[in-house]
Each structure stands twice: as C-alpha cells, then as structure tokens.
Enzyme design. Structure first.
Site, PDB file in Angstrom:
ATOM      1  N   GLU A  60      16.788  33.336  20.596  1.00  0.00           N
ATOM      2  CA  GLU A  60      15.716  34.196  21.101  1.00  0.00           C
ATOM      3  C   GLU A  60      16.277  35.537  21.566  1.00  0.00           C
ATOM      4  O   GLU A  60      17.235  35.560  22.322  1.00  0.00           O
ATOM      5  CB  GLU A  60      14.982  33.491  22.259  1.00  0.00           C
ATOM      6  CG  GLU A  60      14.282  32.223  21.812  1.00  0.00           C
ATOM      7  CD  GLU A  60      13.489  31.538  22.923  1.00  0.00           C
ATOM      8  OE1 GLU A  60      13.611  31.949  24.085  1.00  0.00           O
ATOM      9  OE2 GLU A  60      12.742  30.590  22.609  1.00  0.00           O
ATOM     10  N   HIS A  67       7.858  33.324  23.097  1.00  0.00           N
ATOM     11  CA  HIS A  67       8.067  32.432  24.243  1.00  0.00           C
ATOM     12  C   HIS A  67       7.151  32.851  25.405  1.00  0.00           C
ATOM     13  O   HIS A  67       7.602  33.091  26.524  1.00  0.00           O
ATOM     14  CB  HIS A  67       9.525  32.429  24.692  1.00  0.00           C
ATOM     15  CG  HIS A  67       9.949  31.099  25.247  1.00  0.00           C
ATOM     16  ND1 HIS A  67      11.107  30.465  24.901  1.00  0.00           N
ATOM     17  CD2 HIS A  67       9.332  30.271  26.136  1.00  0.00           C
ATOM     18  CE1 HIS A  67      11.211  29.312  25.547  1.00  0.00           C
ATOM     19  NE2 HIS A  67      10.135  29.176  26.305  1.00  0.00           N
TER      20      HIS A  67
END
Length: 316
Positions: free
Chosen positions: A264, A282
């Site tokens: 990420e 997210h």
C-alpha cells in the site's frame, strides 16, 4: 511525556476532542507529515525518543522497537495489529492496545457499496456515461443470492445484517463462530470449503496471520462459482493477488472489490488494470463517525496505559 501520532486523520489541523485531550496529557506530540503509513526507516527517527505511540498502518518491527528504548505503549488506531511485532513488544514490556468495534459499521457499509458496484457495474457505467455513451449493461440482483462471510466478528455481523436487508441468504465460516448468534439471526454455519463453493458473494473479515495468509489462492478460486464476487476489506496478504489477477483476466470470477492490498499504495498492481475490479484506498473506516470513535478510544487507551490505569483493550 512525548507521543508519536501517525494516523492521517489525526494530523494537524485536526482539532478533535480526542486530540485536544491528548495535547492536554502530553508534553510533546510528534506527527507523521508524509500522508502515508511509515516503513522502518521512516518510523525510527520519529519514534526513538517517544514514551507512547498512536499507530496507524505503519510497519512496527523488532528493529523499530529495539531503536525505541523509552517506548511503553502502542495504541493501534483500528482493530488489526498484524503490522506490529507483538512478540517483540511483549519481550520489551511494551503494551499494545486496539480499538475493536469502532469502525465496524463503516467497513460493513463500504462492503455493501463494493458489492453493489460490482453486481450492477456502477463503476463502468459511470465512466461510460461521462464519455457520452449510453451503455445497456445487464447486472445481477442481490436478493436471493448467497453471501459467504469468512470471519463472523463485529464487522462480519454488521455485513450480515446489511445483507439480510437485501434479502440475501447468509452463510458464515469462523473457527470461533458464535453458534447461538447464528441461530438467533438465521445465519447458516458452513466449513470453509463448502462456503467457498456455495457463495455468490464472498466477503473476508479475518486478521492476517500465518494461517490466513493467501487464504484465497489458486486452489480456493477454482472452487468458487464462475461469476462469484469477492470482497476484501481486511488485509491484502489474505489473498494471492497474482492468482486473482489471472482468474479475473480470464473472467473466471465476476468481480473483485478491494480496500486492502499486499503493498500500500498498490501503484504497480496489475489488478488495477481490470474493469471487473473496484479499488478503494484502505478507506473502510473513513467515516466521520468511525474516525471520531477510533480517535477517542485510541487516545483513551494510550492515556490509560501510560497513567497506569486498567485498559480493557490490551492485545499484548
């Protein structure tokens, strides 16, 4: 008392009640100005002289903890703590806490958004309509379909309640499943393989552990219905991203909704090239209400631990 705060929603100019309380408690607060989760090399210079730490999705390894001899408490902003080396923290007497239940409704509602988006191809239709096209696309109704929930904790139960409102049949797998809850709410209990085979939609709500890493892989994908929709709002490592890319590319699955990734941000993920993938950054817990609840509990946990008070949310 010096405190590091890394969650993006708690950075200046945040003037929440939780931050005001923390400022009244701490002598000095250090912030994460990068706008993203921190790796080891980024985290150590900020954390090395701190007594307490409100942690976002940073990578908290043994190396990090070794470099921070003053650290007494890590208060995770959120439920998962797989990115914190719990064993290393325990060895050094560092208490780790989390904020269970504070973001359950927010994540469950995002799950429903991803399911609806994929079932009705809303993301594709939006883009085509903006281009001036008038596409006729045939979607899928949720009513009467089966959703399989893997992990029937706080979030999984909220997802089940939402899906019940759409008239979906609900089945669930969890090694520690609450049988009385399932009986009272009409949820059918299944083992893992049966759930994978029966579900039209599968939603993942488990922590990332050695047992759940790559839980969804080539073998499990081949057991799924050909047009099944898979949703992952938990942790990226739970799915084999390459195996899913290959299955989606071949139209072996109906679609994939992702709010968590192996890396990420997922800038180089081939999954982002596919039209049958809906990706969010997210953001499952990012509602005004959930942020307020998480901030309040994360700050309360940290202050309680550093003040020597009892804290009910200690994970190590």
């Amino acid at each position: 008392m010096k405190i590091l705060v890394t969650p993006t929603s708690m950075q200046p100019p945040s003037k929440s009640a939780a931050m005001e309380r923390l400022q009244g408690f701490a002598d000095q607060i250090v912030f994460n100005t990068s706008g993203k989760p921190l790796n080891e090399d980024e985290l150590i210079p900020l954390l090395k002289d701190c007594d307490g730490y409100i942690a976002g999705l940073d990578t908290v390894t043994e190396r990090v903890l070794e470099a921070c001899p003053r650290l007494k408490a890590i208060s995770r902003y959120g439920v998962g703590y797989d990115r914190v080396d719990i064993k290393a923290a325990k060895k050094r007497g560092i208490i780790v806490t989390n904020t269970p239940g504070t973001n359950s409704q927010a994540v469950a509602e995002l799950v429903m958004g991803l399911i609806l988006c994929l079932a009705r191809k809303i993301h594709m239709l939006d883009q085509e309509t903006r281009k001036g096209k008038w596409v006729r696309s045939v979607g899928t109704e949720l009513c009467g379909k089966t959703i399989g929930i893997i992990g029937l904790g706080s979030i999984g139960k909220k997802v089940a309640k939402c899906c019940s409102g759409f008239g979906m049949r609900i089945i669930a797998f969890d090694p520690f499943i609450d049988k009385e809850y399932c009986k009272a709410t009409g949820i059918d209990i299944r083992d893992f393989d049966d759930l994978i085979e029966e579900s039209d939609v599968i939603s993942l709500h488990v922590p990332l552990t050695d047992d759940t890493r790559n839980l969804i892989n080539r073998q499990t994908i081949m057991k799924m219905k050909r047009n099944a929709i898979l949703i992952n709002t938990s942790r990226g490592g739970i799915i084999d991203e390459l195996a899913l890319y290959e299955a989606l590319k071949a139209n072996r699955l109906g679609g994939l909704g992702l709010d968590a990734y192996e890396v990420e941000p997922p800038a180089d993920s081939p999954l982002l090239e596919l039209e049958n993938v809906v990706a969010t950054p997210h953001t499952g817990s990012h509602t005004h209400e959930a942020i307020e609840r998480m901030q309040n509990l994360a700050v309360e946990n940290l202050i309680d631990v550093l003040s020597g008070k009892g804290c009910p949310y200690i994970v190590s």
